[in-house]
Design a protein around this motif. Structure first.
Motif, mmCIF file in Angstrom:
data_model
loop_
_atom_site.group_PDB
_atom_site.id
_atom_site.type_symbol
_atom_site.label_atom_id
_atom_site.label_comp_id
_atom_site.label_asym_id
_atom_site.label_seq_id
_atom_site.Cartn_x
_atom_site.Cartn_y
_atom_site.Cartn_z
ATOM 1 N N MET A 157 -2.547 -4.069 0.905
ATOM 2 C CA MET A 157 -2.981 -2.920 0.109
ATOM 3 C C MET A 157 -1.819 -2.000 -0.240
ATOM 4 O O MET A 157 -0.873 -1.861 0.546
ATOM 5 C CB MET A 157 -4.025 -2.106 0.889
ATOM 6 C CG MET A 157 -5.312 -2.827 1.180
ATOM 7 S SD MET A 157 -6.442 -1.753 2.126
ATOM 8 C CE MET A 157 -7.818 -2.870 2.392
ATOM 9 N N PRO A 158 -1.889 -1.333 -1.402
ATOM 10 C CA PRO A 158 -0.939 -0.252 -1.676
ATOM 11 C C PRO A 158 -1.091 0.824 -0.602
ATOM 12 O O PRO A 158 -2.204 1.040 -0.085
ATOM 13 C CB PRO A 158 -1.379 0.267 -3.046
ATOM 14 C CG PRO A 158 -2.169 -0.852 -3.651
ATOM 15 C CD PRO A 158 -2.831 -1.556 -2.515
ATOM 16 N N PRO A 159 -0.006 1.494 -0.225
ATOM 17 C CA PRO A 159 -0.072 2.485 0.859
ATOM 18 C C PRO A 159 -1.182 3.521 0.688
ATOM 19 O O PRO A 159 -1.863 3.864 1.656
ATOM 20 C CB PRO A 159 1.319 3.130 0.819
ATOM 21 C CG PRO A 159 2.201 2.053 0.269
ATOM 22 C CD PRO A 159 1.362 1.314 -0.733
ATOM 23 N N ALA A 160 -1.360 4.019 -0.537
ATOM 24 C CA ALA A 160 -2.372 5.063 -0.756
ATOM 25 C C ALA A 160 -3.774 4.529 -0.477
ATOM 26 O O ALA A 160 -4.608 5.212 0.136
ATOM 27 C CB ALA A 160 -2.277 5.587 -2.182
ATOM 28 N N LEU A 182 -2.498 6.447 13.669
ATOM 29 C CA LEU A 182 -2.278 5.952 12.310
ATOM 30 C C LEU A 182 -0.820 5.549 12.081
ATOM 31 O O LEU A 182 -0.539 4.518 11.456
ATOM 32 C CB LEU A 182 -2.705 7.011 11.299
ATOM 33 C CG LEU A 182 -2.772 6.563 9.839
ATOM 34 C CD1 LEU A 182 -3.698 5.364 9.664
ATOM 35 C CD2 LEU A 182 -3.246 7.719 8.953
ATOM 36 N N ASP A 183 0.118 6.319 12.585
ATOM 37 C CA ASP A 183 1.531 5.998 12.388
ATOM 38 C C ASP A 183 1.912 4.718 13.126
ATOM 39 O O ASP A 183 2.676 3.890 12.609
ATOM 40 C CB ASP A 183 2.411 7.161 12.858
ATOM 41 C CG ASP A 183 2.292 8.388 11.958
ATOM 42 O OD1 ASP A 183 1.944 8.209 10.773
ATOM 43 O OD2 ASP A 183 2.530 9.499 12.444
ATOM 44 N N THR A 184 1.384 4.547 14.340
ATOM 45 C CA THR A 184 1.646 3.326 15.099
ATOM 46 C C THR A 184 1.069 2.113 14.389
ATOM 47 O O THR A 184 1.699 1.048 14.324
ATOM 48 C CB THR A 184 1.051 3.433 16.517
ATOM 49 O OG1 THR A 184 1.557 4.600 17.161
ATOM 50 C CG2 THR A 184 1.402 2.207 17.351
ATOM 51 N N LEU A 185 -0.128 2.272 13.848
ATOM 52 C CA LEU A 185 -0.765 1.180 13.117
ATOM 53 C C LEU A 185 0.015 0.852 11.847
ATOM 54 O O LEU A 185 0.199 -0.322 11.502
ATOM 55 C CB LEU A 185 -2.209 1.559 12.778
ATOM 56 C CG LEU A 185 -3.061 0.487 12.090
ATOM 57 C CD1 LEU A 185 -3.129 -0.790 12.918
ATOM 58 C CD2 LEU A 185 -4.475 1.017 11.832
ATOM 59 N N GLU A 186 0.515 1.875 11.157
ATOM 60 C CA GLU A 186 1.318 1.654 9.956
ATOM 61 C C GLU A 186 2.601 0.879 10.288
ATOM 62 O O GLU A 186 3.023 0.002 9.524
ATOM 63 C CB GLU A 186 1.669 2.986 9.292
ATOM 64 C CG GLU A 186 0.549 3.581 8.459
ATOM 65 C CD GLU A 186 0.372 2.862 7.125
ATOM 66 O OE1 GLU A 186 1.163 1.948 6.809
ATOM 67 O OE2 GLU A 186 -0.568 3.215 6.397
ATOM 68 N N ALA A 187 3.214 1.183 11.417
ATOM 69 C CA ALA A 187 4.418 0.466 11.827
ATOM 70 C C ALA A 187 4.100 -1.001 12.108
ATOM 71 O O ALA A 187 4.867 -1.901 11.742
ATOM 72 C CB ALA A 187 5.025 1.134 13.064
ATOM 73 N N GLU A 188 2.962 -1.241 12.741
ATOM 74 C CA GLU A 188 2.523 -2.619 13.010
ATOM 75 C C GLU A 188 2.266 -3.356 11.702
ATOM 76 O O GLU A 188 2.651 -4.520 11.539
ATOM 77 C CB GLU A 188 1.244 -2.585 13.850
ATOM 78 C CG GLU A 188 0.579 -3.935 14.051
ATOM 79 C CD GLU A 188 0.955 -4.605 15.345
ATOM 80 O OE1 GLU A 188 0.348 -5.624 15.680
ATOM 81 O OE2 GLU A 188 1.871 -4.101 16.014
ATOM 82 N N ILE A 189 1.626 -2.699 10.752
ATOM 83 C CA ILE A 189 1.312 -3.326 9.458
ATOM 84 C C ILE A 189 2.601 -3.647 8.696
ATOM 85 O O ILE A 189 2.686 -4.681 8.018
ATOM 86 C CB ILE A 189 0.390 -2.398 8.642
ATOM 87 C CG1 ILE A 189 -1.004 -2.372 9.281
ATOM 88 C CG2 ILE A 189 0.296 -2.856 7.189
ATOM 89 C CD1 ILE A 189 -1.925 -1.312 8.702
ATOM 90 N N GLY A 221 -2.727 -13.517 -6.468
ATOM 91 C CA GLY A 221 -3.015 -12.118 -6.174
ATOM 92 C C GLY A 221 -3.235 -11.883 -4.690
ATOM 93 O O GLY A 221 -2.805 -12.670 -3.845
ATOM 94 N N ARG A 222 -3.924 -10.784 -4.386
ATOM 95 C CA ARG A 222 -4.234 -10.476 -2.994
ATOM 96 C C ARG A 222 -5.288 -11.442 -2.472
ATOM 97 O O ARG A 222 -6.248 -11.758 -3.159
ATOM 98 C CB ARG A 222 -4.742 -9.034 -2.879
ATOM 99 C CG ARG A 222 -3.628 -8.013 -2.972
ATOM 100 C CD ARG A 222 -4.127 -6.611 -3.273
ATOM 101 N NE ARG A 222 -5.227 -6.187 -2.426
ATOM 102 C CZ ARG A 222 -5.780 -4.974 -2.476
ATOM 103 N NH1 ARG A 222 -5.334 -4.085 -3.340
ATOM 104 N NH2 ARG A 222 -6.770 -4.660 -1.685
#
Length: 279
Positions: A157-160, A182-189, A221-222
């Motif tokens: 997905m796009p970040p937004a 959320l930040d930890t999950l973003e780092a994992e993603i 695509g996705r």
């Protein structure tokens, strides 16, 4: 859809058509005749409403009234619908064959998943023959943030869009390893996006480790189709999971090829139909 609750079925749906389909699900689950009153008792629906729904199904051939005039059974149209679905659902059959072959190769339970809202839906699953295993089934749902497949779907997905989805759901903790920040999950993603595979390291169920990969989208695509291997951590470490990764990726590519061929056939049939209609 229907859900079983304290011995009764609740017919879910916002429209009459949806509730009628939910009633068909209840009927499909039966192996015996039933009466109007027995369905009232099971569903809690008002008798006049349920009587009207049964009449609609009977007049369409989905149900038939038995000789005593009180009992209902499945009609010929209902049976033909089930038979045709099983006969013609070759895509599901081919996918299932790939999944079964992967289970034979790696020796652990495997499943095919898709993103459904904020959850990962199990489309299909084949269990290992090992005595120690986690029993899940097609139709099961897992929150996207603590699923290996879910992380892959999020990584596309796009970040937004991802932030909006994760901001609307509760990052509930299911184990002490669930990623709830959320930040930890973003780092994992971010790591998942670079690796092309993802782990669920006891994040949904204690003692369960999962590795997943995406089936590439036939149109580039996705992808909304994941394939995963799941096993108890006592015999399935991250290192062992990575040893299974090539087999997992071969299976993902095989499923993508099945879907691509099905889409090509569908497009050919549509073109043929369009040409016939233009004559």
């Amino acid at each position: 859809m229907t859900s079983q609750k304290t011995g009764t079925y609740r017919l879910e749906g916002e429209t009459p058509a949806q509730r009628l389909l939910a009633l068909l699900e209840v009927i499909a689950d039966k192996d015996q005749f039933f009466t109007l009153q027995s369905m009232v008792d099971e569903t809690g629906m008002p008798k006049p409403t349920l009587h009207r729904m049964l009449q609609q199904l009977e007049s369409s051939g989905m149900l038939q009234r038995e000789a005593d005039g009180r009992h209902y059974g499945k009609g010929g149209r209902f049976r033909r619908l089930a038979e045709k679905m099983l006969l013609n659902d070759t895509v599901h059959g081919a996918r299932h064959a790939v999944l079964s072959q992967l289970v034979d190769e790696v020796g652990e339970s495997c499943n095919i998943t898709a993103l459904s809202g904020s959850e990962v839906l199990y489309l299909d699953r084949v269990e290992t023959s090992e005595a120690l295993r986690f029993f899940l089934h097609p139709g099961s749902r897992v929150p996207v943030h603590c699923s290996a497949s879910g992380k892959l779907f999020l990584a596309q997905m796009p970040p937004a869009q991802r932030r909006r989805l994760l901001g609307e759901i509760s990052l509930k903790s299911f184990t002490d390893k669930t990623l709830t920040n959320l930040d930890t999950l973003e780092a994992e993603i971010s790591d998942v996006r670079q690796q092309g595979y993802a782990f669920d390291n006891e994040e949904f169920l204690p003692g369960l480790l999962c590795i997943a990969a995406l089936a590439p989208d036939p149109n580039g695509g996705r992808s909304n189709l994941g394939i995963a291997i799941q096993a108890p951590i006592m015999r399935f470490s991250k290192d062992k999971a990575l040893e299974c990764l090539p087999a997992l990726q071969r299976a993902a590519n095989a499923i993508a090829a099945i879907d691509r061929d099905a889409m090509v056939l569908s497009a050919a049939q549509e073109n043929k139909s369009a040409k016939s209609g233009g004559k």
